[in-house]
Design a protein around this motif. Structure first.
Motif, mmCIF file in Angstrom:
data_model
loop_
_atom_site.group_PDB
_atom_site.id
_atom_site.type_symbol
_atom_site.label_atom_id
_atom_site.label_comp_id
_atom_site.label_asym_id
_atom_site.label_seq_id
_atom_site.Cartn_x
_atom_site.Cartn_y
_atom_site.Cartn_z
ATOM 1 N N TYR A 277 0.842 -1.192 0.000
ATOM 2 C CA TYR A 277 0.000 0.000 0.000
ATOM 3 C C TYR A 277 0.883 1.250 0.000
ATOM 4 C CZ TYR A 277 -3.342 -3.406 1.872
ATOM 5 O OH TYR A 277 -4.136 -4.512 2.071
ATOM 6 N N ARG A 279 0.516 4.522 2.084
ATOM 7 C CA ARG A 279 -0.257 5.126 3.161
ATOM 8 C C ARG A 279 0.419 6.416 3.609
ATOM 9 N NH1 ARG A 279 -1.176 -0.707 6.040
ATOM 10 N NH2 ARG A 279 -3.167 -1.225 5.044
ATOM 11 N N LYS A 280 -0.298 7.492 3.499
ATOM 12 C CA LYS A 280 0.233 8.822 3.845
ATOM 13 C C LYS A 280 1.517 9.115 3.083
ATOM 14 C CE LYS A 280 -1.823 8.773 8.473
ATOM 15 N NZ LYS A 280 -1.565 8.857 9.948
ATOM 16 N N ASN A 282 3.751 7.011 2.005
ATOM 17 C CA ASN A 282 4.855 6.092 2.265
ATOM 18 C C ASN A 282 4.439 4.653 1.967
ATOM 19 O OD1 ASN A 282 6.639 8.132 3.338
ATOM 20 N ND2 ASN A 282 5.346 8.126 5.173
ATOM 21 N N GLU A 284 3.923 0.737 2.465
ATOM 22 C CA GLU A 284 3.670 -0.108 3.631
ATOM 23 C C GLU A 284 3.227 -1.478 3.132
ATOM 24 O OE1 GLU A 284 0.948 0.200 7.692
ATOM 25 O OE2 GLU A 284 1.707 2.028 6.722
ATOM 26 N N ASP A 286 1.521 -5.338 4.282
ATOM 27 C CA ASP A 286 0.836 -6.218 5.240
ATOM 28 C C ASP A 286 1.093 -7.662 4.833
ATOM 29 O OD1 ASP A 286 -0.170 -4.018 6.523
ATOM 30 O OD2 ASP A 286 -2.170 -4.165 5.631
ATOM 31 N N SER A 350 -0.410 -2.821 -6.503
ATOM 32 C CA SER A 350 -1.472 -2.026 -5.885
ATOM 33 C C SER A 350 -1.486 -0.584 -6.365
ATOM 34 C CB SER A 350 -1.330 -2.053 -4.357
ATOM 35 O OG SER A 350 -0.159 -1.351 -3.961
ATOM 36 N N ASN A 351 -0.311 -0.059 -6.715
ATOM 37 C CA ASN A 351 -0.247 1.357 -7.085
ATOM 38 C C ASN A 351 0.870 1.587 -8.113
ATOM 39 O OD1 ASN A 351 -0.155 4.239 -7.088
ATOM 40 N ND2 ASN A 351 -0.982 4.264 -5.004
#
Length: 395
Positions: A277, A279-280, A282, A284, A286, A350-351
């Motif tokens: 991901y 997130r903010k 940065n 990350e 899981d 994901s991105n």
């Protein structure tokens, strides 16, 4: 009828025969190959089957293989120069093992793999390993007893160890090259060691002993950055890597019992899911690992009829496994700074837009990635008995 015959004769002119056919008695079948760097030259080793010794009729009881070697400025040149010694052309089409020297791996393995990736005679399904604290010649010289052909022993041992223990990983040439050229994942290769006396290990005496003086053993995982070896994982870290990359078939793990002593969990099934991901701003990751297993042994006093105790064992396993995986990830982020897990690939999936911004400096980004690890164990069975007989032994 004459027209048909004429047509057949004309068509036969365009049919090819077996232009590349070679008789078996003209070939030396190579099952294992070693490559190392000696000063500025490559040294190549070929473990070749001795035809008379694998024949049921002609065997004299000698070793089933022989080892040829030659040096050259390129791997290809060294390989061809072995014909100066071998009475037959060395044929690599049945290669099972490629053994790369540790020092060569530290310099870089890309050039060495070029020949193997483009040679039309080679099938890319052989396993690649790298030596640890020894040389390819010492590994390929060891005679083995349970498998009379050492290359078979090495191939089968690596496959079985990965399947039953998960402390090794069988990497084929195709898989290795794929990892070497990937933007979001670095390569790993299983290490191989020589245990014992190398001089006796290369003789027939080695296979005449109940406990051989020398043996070939797989241990640790070599970590690469680009095409260069940068370090080694411990056995625990290697098993942790297998869990993260969803390559655990079966395994076992000793854990602590709630009130002292140990129990062993036999893992029967494991699945991991790695999601990336942003997130903010940065990256990350899981990691979710779901494990199913049975109680393999109990070396402590615990009532297994109590479901609460079963749940407590599950929690102990989960906590200990998370700690091992986190420690391994810290080692890769802080010491080696190389992503062998494919976290970059997960971010890419994901991105893609954000990944394109960071892929050129992913090593720096990887060192700062926040990784969240979750492990969920379900104990399905306590075996053929519930409580251990240790429960009835008085102190």
């Amino acid at each position: 009828m004459n027209k048909c015959l004429f047509a057949i004769l004309i068509l036969s002119l365009f049919l090819t025969g077996c232009w590349d056919r070679r008789e078996l008695n003209e070939l030396a079948i190579m099952l294992a190959m070693g490559v190392e760097k000696v000063e500025e030259e490559y040294q190549v080793f070929a473990q070749v089957v001795v035809p008379s010794e694998v024949s049921m009729k002609g065997s004299t009881g000698s070793t089933k293989v022989t080892l040829y070697s030659a040096k050259g400025e390129t791997v290809y040149e060294a390989f061809r120069k072995m014909t100066k010694d071998s009475p037959r052309k060395i044929y690599p089409g049945h290669l099972k093992m490629l053994v790369i020297g540790e020092e060569l791996a530290k310099e870089g393995i890309g050039e060495s793999l070029d020949l193997l990736s483009r040679d039309w005679e080679l099938r890319p399904d052989f396993y690649v390993v790298v030596t640890k604290d020894t040389s390819p010649s010492e590994i390929l010289n060891v005679t083995t007893n349970l498998e009379s052909i050492p290359a078979d022993k090495m191939f089968n041992s690596l496959h079985m160890s990965e399947k039953a223990w998960s402390g090794t990983k069988s990497i084929t040439l195709d898989e290795l090259i794929s990892d070497l050229i990937s933007d979001g994942k670095q390569a790993v290769i299983t290490g191989v060691q020589l245990i014992g006396n190398s001089k006796i290990g290369s003789s027939k005496k080695n296979i005449e002993m109940v406990s051989p003086a020398a043996s070939i053993q797989y241990d640790h995982l070599a970590v690469f950055k680009g095409d260069k070896l940068v370090g080694w994982l411990t056995e625990d870290e290697t098993i942790g890597y297998s869990y993260v990359t969803d390559s655990v078939k079966t395994s076992v793990r000793r854990i602590s019992c709630p009130e002292g002593g140990n129990a062993t969990i036999a893992i029967e099934e494991s699945h991991s899911d790695v999601k990336g991901y942003i997130r903010k701003g940065n990256p990350e990751v899981d990691i979710t690992i779901k494990v199913e297993g049975n109680i393999g042994s109990v070396e402590c006093k615990i009532d297994l009829n109590d479901l609460g105790n079963i749940a407590e064992l599950e929690k102990i396993y989960e906590k200990e496994k998370i700690a091992i995986i986190n420690k391994m990830i810290d080692t890769l982020q802080e010491k080696y700074k190389t992503d062998i897990f494919g976290f970059g690939e997960a971010i890419h999936r994901s991105n893609p837009k954000e990944w394109n911004k960071m892929k050129d400096h992913w090593d720096e980004e990887f060192s700062n990635v926040t990784v969240n690890v979750n492990v969920d164990l379900k104990i399905l069975s306590t075996g053929t008995v519930n409580n251990s007989f240790l429960e009835k032994i008085k102190d």
